[in-house]
Design a protein around this motif. Sequence first.
Motif, PDB file in Angstrom:
ATOM      1  N   PHE A 164       3.397   8.515   4.969  1.00  0.00           N
ATOM      2  CA  PHE A 164       2.118   8.017   5.488  1.00  0.00           C
ATOM      3  C   PHE A 164       1.534   6.972   4.537  1.00  0.00           C
ATOM      4  O   PHE A 164       0.997   5.936   4.984  1.00  0.00           O
ATOM      5  N   ALA A 165       1.652   7.210   3.230  1.00  0.00           N
ATOM      6  CA  ALA A 165       1.145   6.239   2.251  1.00  0.00           C
ATOM      7  C   ALA A 165       1.912   4.927   2.345  1.00  0.00           C
ATOM      8  O   ALA A 165       1.315   3.838   2.273  1.00  0.00           O
ATOM      9  N   ILE A 166       3.232   4.989   2.510  1.00  0.00           N
ATOM     10  CA  ILE A 166       4.033   3.770   2.633  1.00  0.00           C
ATOM     11  C   ILE A 166       3.614   2.963   3.854  1.00  0.00           C
ATOM     12  O   ILE A 166       3.450   1.735   3.783  1.00  0.00           O
ATOM     13  N   LEU A 167       3.419   3.632   4.974  1.00  0.00           N
ATOM     14  CA  LEU A 167       3.056   2.928   6.206  1.00  0.00           C
ATOM     15  C   LEU A 167       1.676   2.285   6.101  1.00  0.00           C
ATOM     16  O   LEU A 167       1.473   1.144   6.541  1.00  0.00           O
TER      17      LEU A 167
ATOM     18  N   LEU B 216       0.165   1.343   3.422  1.00  0.00           N
ATOM     19  CA  LEU B 216       0.100   0.338   2.347  1.00  0.00           C
ATOM     20  C   LEU B 216       1.157  -0.745   2.504  1.00  0.00           C
ATOM     21  O   LEU B 216       1.376  -1.530   1.578  1.00  0.00           O
ATOM     22  N   GLN B 217       1.811  -0.808   3.664  1.00  0.00           N
ATOM     23  CA  GLN B 217       2.944  -1.720   3.791  1.00  0.00           C
ATOM     24  C   GLN B 217       2.559  -3.196   3.586  1.00  0.00           C
ATOM     25  O   GLN B 217       3.387  -4.008   3.176  1.00  0.00           O
ATOM     26  N   GLY B 218       1.302  -3.550   3.847  1.00  0.00           N
ATOM     27  CA  GLY B 218       0.872  -4.920   3.636  1.00  0.00           C
ATOM     28  C   GLY B 218       0.903  -5.331   2.172  1.00  0.00           C
ATOM     29  O   GLY B 218       0.963  -6.526   1.858  1.00  0.00           O
ATOM     30  N   LEU B 219       0.886  -4.343   1.263  1.00  0.00           N
ATOM     31  CA  LEU B 219       0.910  -4.623  -0.165  1.00  0.00           C
ATOM     32  C   LEU B 219       2.297  -4.452  -0.770  1.00  0.00           C
ATOM     33  O   LEU B 219       2.499  -4.766  -1.943  1.00  0.00           O
ATOM     34  N   LEU B 220       3.242  -3.947   0.025  1.00  0.00           N
ATOM     35  CA  LEU B 220       4.569  -3.634  -0.485  1.00  0.00           C
ATOM     36  C   LEU B 220       5.546  -4.772  -0.206  1.00  0.00           C
ATOM     37  O   LEU B 220       5.310  -5.610   0.666  1.00  0.00           O
ATOM     38  N   PRO B 221       6.668  -4.819  -0.943  1.00  0.00           N
ATOM     39  CA  PRO B 221       7.646  -5.914  -0.754  1.00  0.00           C
ATOM     40  C   PRO B 221       8.459  -5.745   0.521  1.00  0.00           C
ATOM     41  O   PRO B 221       8.214  -4.823   1.313  1.00  0.00           O
ATOM     42  N   LEU B 222       9.430  -6.654   0.711  1.00  0.00           N
ATOM     43  CA  LEU B 222      10.331  -6.654   1.867  1.00  0.00           C
ATOM     44  C   LEU B 222       9.538  -6.685   3.171  1.00  0.00           C
ATOM     45  O   LEU B 222       9.743  -5.875   4.076  1.00  0.00           O
ATOM     46  N   ASN B 223       8.634  -7.624   3.245  1.00  0.00           N
ATOM     47  CA  ASN B 223       7.777  -7.781   4.423  1.00  0.00           C
ATOM     48  C   ASN B 223       7.744  -9.267   4.782  1.00  0.00           C
ATOM     49  O   ASN B 223       6.717  -9.939   4.623  1.00  0.00           O
TER      50      ASN B 223
ATOM     51  N   THR C 287       7.553 -11.039   7.423  1.00  0.00           N
ATOM     52  CA  THR C 287       6.631 -11.541   8.441  1.00  0.00           C
ATOM     53  C   THR C 287       5.171 -11.220   8.122  1.00  0.00           C
ATOM     54  O   THR C 287       4.284 -11.504   8.930  1.00  0.00           O
ATOM     55  N   GLY C 288       4.912 -10.628   6.962  1.00  0.00           N
ATOM     56  CA  GLY C 288       3.539 -10.361   6.543  1.00  0.00           C
ATOM     57  C   GLY C 288       2.797  -9.366   7.405  1.00  0.00           C
ATOM     58  O   GLY C 288       1.597  -9.529   7.666  1.00  0.00           O
ATOM     59  N   LEU C 289       3.464  -8.322   7.837  1.00  0.00           N
ATOM     60  CA  LEU C 289       2.823  -7.315   8.690  1.00  0.00           C
ATOM     61  C   LEU C 289       1.819  -6.492   7.892  1.00  0.00           C
ATOM     62  O   LEU C 289       2.079  -6.094   6.760  1.00  0.00           O
ATOM     63  N   GLY C 290       0.676  -6.224   8.508  1.00  0.00           N
ATOM     64  CA  GLY C 290      -0.326  -5.375   7.885  1.00  0.00           C
ATOM     65  C   GLY C 290      -0.116  -3.927   8.262  1.00  0.00           C
ATOM     66  O   GLY C 290       0.861  -3.561   8.917  1.00  0.00           O
ATOM     67  N   ALA C 291      -1.039  -3.094   7.856  1.00  0.00           N
ATOM     68  CA  ALA C 291      -0.932  -1.665   8.139  1.00  0.00           C
ATOM     69  C   ALA C 291      -1.193  -1.389   9.614  1.00  0.00           C
ATOM     70  O   ALA C 291      -2.030  -2.053  10.243  1.00  0.00           O
ATOM     71  N   PRO C 292      -0.509  -0.421  10.208  1.00  0.00           N
ATOM     72  CA  PRO C 292      -0.816  -0.019  11.586  1.00  0.00           C
ATOM     73  C   PRO C 292      -2.120   0.758  11.622  1.00  0.00           C
ATOM     74  O   PRO C 292      -2.707   1.068  10.576  1.00  0.00           O
ATOM     75  N   THR C 293      -2.599   1.100  12.792  1.00  0.00           N
ATOM     76  CA  THR C 293      -3.788   1.949  12.908  1.00  0.00           C
ATOM     77  C   THR C 293      -3.455   3.336  12.348  1.00  0.00           C
ATOM     78  O   THR C 293      -2.293   3.758  12.343  1.00  0.00           O
ATOM     79  N   TRP C 294      -4.468   4.046  11.909  1.00  0.00           N
ATOM     80  CA  TRP C 294      -4.236   5.330  11.252  1.00  0.00           C
ATOM     81  C   TRP C 294      -3.555   6.326  12.171  1.00  0.00           C
ATOM     82  O   TRP C 294      -2.695   7.114  11.742  1.00  0.00           O
ATOM     83  N   ASP C 295      -3.914   6.297  13.463  1.00  0.00           N
ATOM     84  CA  ASP C 295      -3.314   7.266  14.383  1.00  0.00           C
ATOM     85  C   ASP C 295      -1.853   6.934  14.669  1.00  0.00           C
ATOM     86  O   ASP C 295      -1.024   7.832  14.851  1.00  0.00           O
ATOM     87  N   THR C 296      -1.521   5.634  14.703  1.00  0.00           N
ATOM     88  CA  THR C 296      -0.122   5.247  14.865  1.00  0.00           C
ATOM     89  C   THR C 296       0.695   5.669  13.654  1.00  0.00           C
ATOM     90  O   THR C 296       1.815   6.199  13.792  1.00  0.00           O
ATOM     91  N   ALA C 297       0.148   5.451  12.452  1.00  0.00           N
ATOM     92  CA  ALA C 297       0.847   5.856  11.228  1.00  0.00           C
ATOM     93  C   ALA C 297       1.006   7.368  11.156  1.00  0.00           C
ATOM     94  O   ALA C 297       2.060   7.884  10.744  1.00  0.00           O
ATOM     95  N   LEU C 298      -0.034   8.105  11.584  1.00  0.00           N
ATOM     96  CA  LEU C 298       0.036   9.566  11.563  1.00  0.00           C
ATOM     97  C   LEU C 298       1.094  10.068  12.538  1.00  0.00           C
ATOM     98  O   LEU C 298       1.918  10.926  12.195  1.00  0.00           O
ATOM     99  N   HIS C 299       1.074   9.535  13.760  1.00  0.00           N
ATOM    100  CA  HIS C 299       2.059   9.945  14.755  1.00  0.00           C
ATOM    101  C   HIS C 299       3.473   9.600  14.294  1.00  0.00           C
ATOM    102  O   HIS C 299       4.402  10.408  14.438  1.00  0.00           O
TER     103      HIS C 299
END
Length: 569
Positions: A81-84, A86-93, A95-107
Amino acid sequence: MLQGWIQIGLTLVLIVAITPIFGGYIARVYLGQRTLLDRVLHPVERLMFSLSGVKPEAQMTGWQYARAILYSNLAMAILLFAILMLQGLLPLNPTGLGAPTWDTALHTTISFITNTNQQHYSGETTYSYFSQMLGLGFMFFTSAATGIAVAIAFIRGLTGRPLGNFYADLTLAITRILLPISIVGSLLLVAAGVPETLSGPIVVPTLENPTVSQAIALGPVAHFEIIKQLGENGGGFFAINSAHPFENPNGFSNLIQTLAMISIPTSMIYAYGVIANNRKQAWLVFGMVFIIYVGFIIVTAIGEYQGNPLVNNILGSTQPNLEGKEVRFGWAQSALYAVTTTGTMTGAVNSMHDSFMPAGGFVLLSNLFLQIVWGGQGTGTAYLFSYLILAVFVTGLMVGRTPEFLGRKIEKQEVVLTSFLLLLVHPIFVLLPGSIALAFPEQLAGISNPGFHGLAQVLYEYASATANNGSGFEGLADSQPAPTALWWNLSTSLSLLGGRYIPIVSLLLLADGMSRKQPVPFTTGTLRTDTVLFTSVTAGVIVIMGALTFFPVLALGPIAEAFQLAKGA
């Protein structure tokens, strides 16, 4: 037509051929016998156990084994959940994707930790390479290995052995089974044309208008794809899963994926026979499930080959139903893949299940309801032998013999646990939320198809979640920013958790109780469970106690839809 049936037949022959080879290998791994990989992997495993403090020889009780699963899965879920988020701050991105909504990340977190991989998102536009490789890909291994460990502990308990150590079983499942085959399989998929790259999307002009450009998503797909199938995970790197040409480009890759998703479930049955020293019973159980599996394939394939009667009337001839299917696979491989992916609880798709004829929809839903053809990764084997225990009890009542299984008496605790596991948990987490969603079709369900098919769409979503399958009939507004997405993310999360962990705890307690029973001497009055007659009775118990629980749903969904089509409505 003949070519399609030949393809199906050859695949079935390969499945039968693989089973004793792979099943014998799995049994040797968990019996501590020599294998070809010992020289390479023994030092690695000893180092891992030493660094982690795990003592493989330390035995666990049922509750200890269950707690180890729950604690480790909780820790991994928090990490994912933390990786998802915080993905906007993590490498290997790229296309510059930001974090999903909290409910999408939780699901997504709950879905992947439970080996379900139900996706309420599009992979290439929602999650970065880092999230997919090191987050979701990590769960591909650990969630599948958890299921294998549970099955091995269950088999040990049935045969009177201690349950073992969860952390040791989890490690062996990864190092000895999942990882070696994934390495070989990923190389084969690369050779078949599946990409494996960290490069970003390629921008190219379109064929229709060279002045207009489109972005073609790439990524590290090959290694992701093989463990997706082998571990019965099913979550696709791209939105359309194995129907995407970069996930599944041709017939060769399709064959590899089909064999990968079914190899462990079929082989676990044979591994039981080796560990229990009763290969005859293993082959009888395998044969029972194989017959149901082949029957389901035939029903689905015939329905797709005959096509839609409404369309056939317009065309004036019978044409296969190719709606929602890739032409490179056709009706035969689409039918085989669909029955296999719902039977093994993989959930990957090479065609859209929503577009199958009612006969196919009936089969796919039945697989999700039964969960034993061939069942989830490891847990399906445990479910199957739970039905055997229930059949022993029922048969014992009918013939007046004391119910025994593998020399151990079946008593109140075993009957209560198997009945609770097989007859209550699944219906509760499928029918209750499904009824609520259907009561509010606009506010909650977001159904795109009214009538019988819409009911099947809703119930399929919850059956898929509870069975830890992950495939969908789709046609539901379950992805953000749809207004009904929050409902689907949260309600299916409950089904995901209930369908995964309540059965696992029940199975471990059942196995623990069986392991503590004193063996009963075999006499002429003992009910043999390794006979064709008893296996046939088990099949009847599965149909009566399992299938009939959900028959009203099937009657109001695919069966009613079939009559509607036949009527020409």
